[in-house]
Write a protein that holds these residues in place. Structure first.
Motif, mmCIF file in Angstrom:
data_model
loop_
_atom_site.group_PDB
_atom_site.id
_atom_site.type_symbol
_atom_site.label_atom_id
_atom_site.label_comp_id
_atom_site.label_asym_id
_atom_site.label_seq_id
_atom_site.Cartn_x
_atom_site.Cartn_y
_atom_site.Cartn_z
ATOM 1 N N TRP A 61 0.803 -1.216 0.000
ATOM 2 C CA TRP A 61 0.000 0.000 0.000
ATOM 3 C C TRP A 61 0.840 1.272 0.000
ATOM 4 O O TRP A 61 0.579 2.210 -0.767
ATOM 5 C CB TRP A 61 -0.931 -0.009 1.220
ATOM 6 N N ARG B 25 -4.104 4.192 -4.810
ATOM 7 C CA ARG B 25 -4.731 4.237 -3.486
ATOM 8 C C ARG B 25 -6.084 4.937 -3.574
ATOM 9 O O ARG B 25 -7.064 4.526 -2.947
ATOM 10 C CB ARG B 25 -3.819 4.942 -2.478
ATOM 11 N N LEU C 212 -8.507 -3.064 -0.146
ATOM 12 C CA LEU C 212 -7.496 -2.642 0.814
ATOM 13 C C LEU C 212 -6.756 -3.866 1.337
ATOM 14 O O LEU C 212 -7.384 -4.848 1.734
ATOM 15 C CB LEU C 212 -8.158 -1.904 1.975
ATOM 16 N N GLN D 227 -4.073 -3.332 6.736
ATOM 17 C CA GLN D 227 -3.978 -1.891 6.503
ATOM 18 C C GLN D 227 -4.964 -1.109 7.361
ATOM 19 O O GLN D 227 -4.709 0.029 7.739
ATOM 20 C CB GLN D 227 -4.215 -1.595 5.020
#
Length: 485
Positions: A59, A67, A196, A200
């Protein structure tokens, strides 16, 4: 009855010892949910997952635009599930369903705005050091963020933090209130569905005394982002100071809603009513001090009392309700103690002041709009945050007097101004000591504007570009080149 478990490393995690807190509906006393009560061990597991995701996961190194795409998918999923999430939010927090819907819709706007910021992250190149050297200024994600949210706006408070932290590239461990954890857990599930990575975004449900304390002290967390009371905010600041952990605090308020004689009176009456009754007064920006220019005080007061008398109170299933029940019995009793204190201090009650009983209200924690007059600045009602639908109505003669009354508080979160004069509005905007100022409106927000307080109402900002900056750290590099450029 809903069961709310932790969400750690992409999976639902039940409490290891089976400990749960039953959530009783503030509307009718039914048991509506049972939430896991986390431990320091649960918090540690979540931090380990977040730390791994931040340090080694994809990420942080993804282009910001990618993102942003995940955040946009999350917003779309929340929109698809809006009705179920709004009902969950409204039932647990004691709101009419229409209010729950509007809050989730604002949360969606926040996510989409944060997604737009993700692709705009940039640093600076400095070339003023000669042809064989240059400087770089880098903005990079801060790390693992501990998010602590209150019970009054479970989804909105989360979504004023989470998407901005994720847009910056951070990992998040959130602690919702054990009373209103439902929407936070469901948003975590939807975030995984949106793409995601596991770890995270983690959720550990529990009390502030256990999970909140463990979060603030944990060495694996780089920053605490907190919304809640000033008492707890000061404790968090002290604990973070011991390890020099970063923190931002959105705390309480004692807003003044100031009505000048040249205001649109109908709009000002409605704005003053909404200012202290929205979310049943469980609102840090509440305009609980209503300051009215003396020449219109009689007319304004009569209209405001009529508006309060017409207000409909009800639970989540009452589509016509404007004001829901207070969060729980203990809080209702606390608000009632403020009312009794105001009476004892000599303030004069104009309306409300007693809990509603009987019929649909028999098992709930309902308090109608309550207004006092003859309030002095030395009274507790003037100085302390009540966090219920209770207002102090006062008068002023001049602009200077209005400024003096409004600023006579340790708080500095929000104030409102009602006037037909742009010059007067700008003069007040510059002189009032609060982070948020509303002119001819109250409690109206857009994601693009930063939100934060002054004085004892906190530090740091949410929303706007400033909301993203809270989760970034700035680094510099000086580079000596072999050849000139």
């Amino acid at each position: 009855m809903n069961l709310h478990d932790h969400w750690i490393d992409g999976v639902s995690v039940a409490p290891a010892d089976g400990a749960r807190l039953e959530r009783v509906s503030p509307a009718d006393g039914r048991v509506i949910a049972a939430a896991a009560l986390g431990t320091a061990g649960d918090l540690d597991a979540a931090v380990v997952a977040a730390r791994r995701a931040f340090d080694t996961g994809p990420w942080t190194t993804l282009p910001g635009s990618q993102r942003g795409e995940v955040l946009l998918r999350l917003a779309a999923l929340i929109e698809e599930n809006l009705e179920a999430l709004a009902f969950l939010e409204a039932e647990e927090a004691g709101k009419p369903l229409a209010v729950g819907r509007s809050e989730l819709q604002f949360g969606i706007e926040l996510i989409r705005y944060a997604a737009s910021l993700a692709s705009g992250l940039s640093g600076r190149l400095l070339s003023e050091s000669g042809p064989e050297a240059m400087g770089l200024v880098l903005q990079q994600p801060l790390g693992v963020i501990g998010v602590i949210c209150p019970w009054n706006y479970p989804a909105v408070c989360l979504l004023q933090k989470l998407p901005f932290a994720l847009a910056a590239g951070c990992a998040v461990v959130a602690k919702p209130s054990e009373l209103t954890a439902g929407t936070t857990v469901q948003i975590a599930r939807l975030a995984r569905e949106a793409g995601l990575p596991d770890g995270q975004f983690n959720v550990v449900i529990g009390t502030g005394e256990v999970v909140g304390e463990a979060m603030t002290a944990h060495p694996g967390i780089d920053k605490i982002s907190f919304t809640g009371s000033g008492r707890i905010g000061r404790r968090i600041a002290a604990k973070c100071g011991e390890s020099l952990k970063r923190y931002s605090l959105e705390l309480g308020g004692k807003g003044a809603n100031i009505i000048f004689a040249d205001a649109d009176l109908d709009a000002a009456v409605e704005g003053a009513f909404q200012g202290f009754t929205i979310n049943k007064g469980e609102e840090c920006c509440a305009g609980s001090r209503i300051l009215v220019e003396e020449s219109i005080a009689g007319d304004f007061t009569a209209r405001l009392l009529a508006r309060c008398a017409a207000a409909r109170l009800g639970g989540v299933r009452d589509e016509e309700a404007e004001i829901g029940p207070l969060i729980h019995e203990q809080h209702l009793q606390k608000v009632l103690s403020f009312i009794e204190g105001a009476r004892a201090d000599g303030a004069r009650l104009l309306c409300g002041g007693e809990r509603l009983t009987g019929g649909d209200y028999a098992k709930g924690t309902y308090l109608p709009p309550t207004i006092f007059t003859d309030v002095r600045p030395d009274m507790t009602l003037f100085r302390e945050e009540v966090f219920g639908p209770v207002a102090a109505l006062m008068t002023f003669r001049t602009l200077d007097e209005a400024v003096q009354i409004a600023n006579d508080t340790t708080y500095g979160l929000a104030n409102g101004i009602w006037t037909g004069s742009l010059d007067k509005a700008m003069a007040m905007t510059r002189r009032l000591q609060s982070g948020m100022l509303y002119v001819n409106t109250y409690l109206e927000l857009v994601p693009q504007l930063p939100f934060g307080g002054m004085k004892s109402s906190g530090m740091g900002h949410e929303n706007g570009p400033e909301g993203l900056q809270e989760f970034l750290t700035t680094r510099s590099a000086f580079i000596r080149l072999r050849t000139a450029f």
